[in-house]
Design an enzyme around this catalytic site. Structure first.
Site, PDB file in Angstrom:
ATOM      1  N   HIS A  46     -65.935 -55.045   8.635  1.00  0.00           N
ATOM      2  CA  HIS A  46     -65.396 -54.396   9.835  1.00  0.00           C
ATOM      3  C   HIS A  46     -64.126 -55.120  10.262  1.00  0.00           C
ATOM      4  CE1 HIS A  46     -69.207 -52.208  11.450  1.00  0.00           C
ATOM      5  NE2 HIS A  46     -69.253 -52.308  10.144  1.00  0.00           N
ATOM      6  N   GLU A  48     -63.190 -56.204  13.181  1.00  0.00           N
ATOM      7  CA  GLU A  48     -63.416 -57.355  14.065  1.00  0.00           C
ATOM      8  C   GLU A  48     -63.854 -58.591  13.285  1.00  0.00           C
ATOM      9  OE1 GLU A  48     -65.112 -53.766  16.460  1.00  0.00           O
ATOM     10  OE2 GLU A  48     -64.768 -54.292  14.363  1.00  0.00           O
ATOM     11  N   CYS A  76     -69.315 -52.394  17.416  1.00  0.00           N
ATOM     12  CA  CYS A  76     -70.711 -52.091  17.114  1.00  0.00           C
ATOM     13  C   CYS A  76     -71.556 -53.329  17.445  1.00  0.00           C
ATOM     14  CB  CYS A  76     -70.845 -51.724  15.638  1.00  0.00           C
ATOM     15  SG  CYS A  76     -70.666 -53.152  14.527  1.00  0.00           S
ATOM     16  N   CYS A  79     -70.528 -56.513  15.405  1.00  0.00           N
ATOM     17  CA  CYS A  79     -69.259 -57.093  15.838  1.00  0.00           C
ATOM     18  C   CYS A  79     -69.380 -57.686  17.240  1.00  0.00           C
ATOM     19  CB  CYS A  79     -68.152 -56.052  15.766  1.00  0.00           C
ATOM     20  SG  CYS A  79     -67.819 -55.562  14.050  1.00  0.00           S
TER      21      CYS A  79
END
Length: 152
Positions: A46, A48, A76, A79
Site C-alpha cells: 500500500h 502508506e 485501511c 495502514c
C-alpha cells in the site's frame, strides 16, 4: 496532497489502483509511496506502508512523531495500524473509503483505546482524489480495463 496525487497518477499509469502518499517533516517530503499491490503481487504494498518505510529509512528511526502523512484515500486498518506504530500525529486524506476506511469510512480505529491518537483531517482535495479513483473503477466496470487479467 498534490504530491500524493502525482504518485497516485503514477500508480494509475502502471494499472494499479491510484493511491499515493507522502510523509512530511518540517515542510519537506521525507517519504513517498504509491500503491503497487498488483505489480508486486503483495497485499502489503500500500502507498502508506511504502511511504512510512522510506521515511523511516531516511530518518534512521521508526518514530515519526514530528511528521504528517498525506494520502489520497482514507487509510485501511493495516495502514492505520502502521500509522499508529510509527506515531505519526497528523493524518490528512483525500477521498473517503466506505469499503475499508479506518478513519471513519467503515470504522475509526483511532477512536479505540490506544494510548496514541493522531488528529485526522479528511477531504483534502477530496473531489480530485475521488475522481481519480472513480475514473479507474469506471474503466473496469466498462470493461475498458480487464483488471482480473491485467497482471497475468
Amino acid at each position: 496532497m498534490k504530491e500524493a496525487l502525482a504518485l497516485a497518477r503514477e500508480a494509475l499509469s502502471l494499472g494499479e489502483v491510484p493511491v499515493g502518499c507522502v510523509i512530511v517533516r518540517d515542510g519537506e517530503i521525507i517519504g513517498k509511496g504509491r500503491n503497487l499491490r498488483e505489480s508486486g503481487k503483495n497485499a502489503l504494498l500500500h502507498a502508506e506502508i511504502a511511504a512510512i518505510d522510506e521515511a523511516c529509512r531516511n530518518t534512521g528511526g521508526w518514530r515519526l512523531g514530528d511528521c504528517s502523512i498525506y494520502v489520497t484515500l482514507e487509510p485501511c486498518p493495516m495502514c492505520a495500524g502502521a500509522i499508529l506504530n510509527a506515531r505519526i500525529p497528523k493524518i490528512y486524506f483525500g477521498a473517503r473509503d466506505r469499503r475499508l476506511g479506518a478513519c471513519g469510512g467503515v470504522l475509526n480505529l483511532f477512536e479505540e483505546n490506544f494510548r496514541f491518537k493522531p488528529a485526522i483531517v479528511g477531504g483534502i482535495l477530496g473531489e480530485e482524489c475521488a475522481s481519480l479513483l472513480g475514473g479507474f473503477f469506471d474503466l473496469i466496470r466498462e470493461k475498458k480495463i480487464d483488471y482480473a487479467t491485467l497482471w497475468e
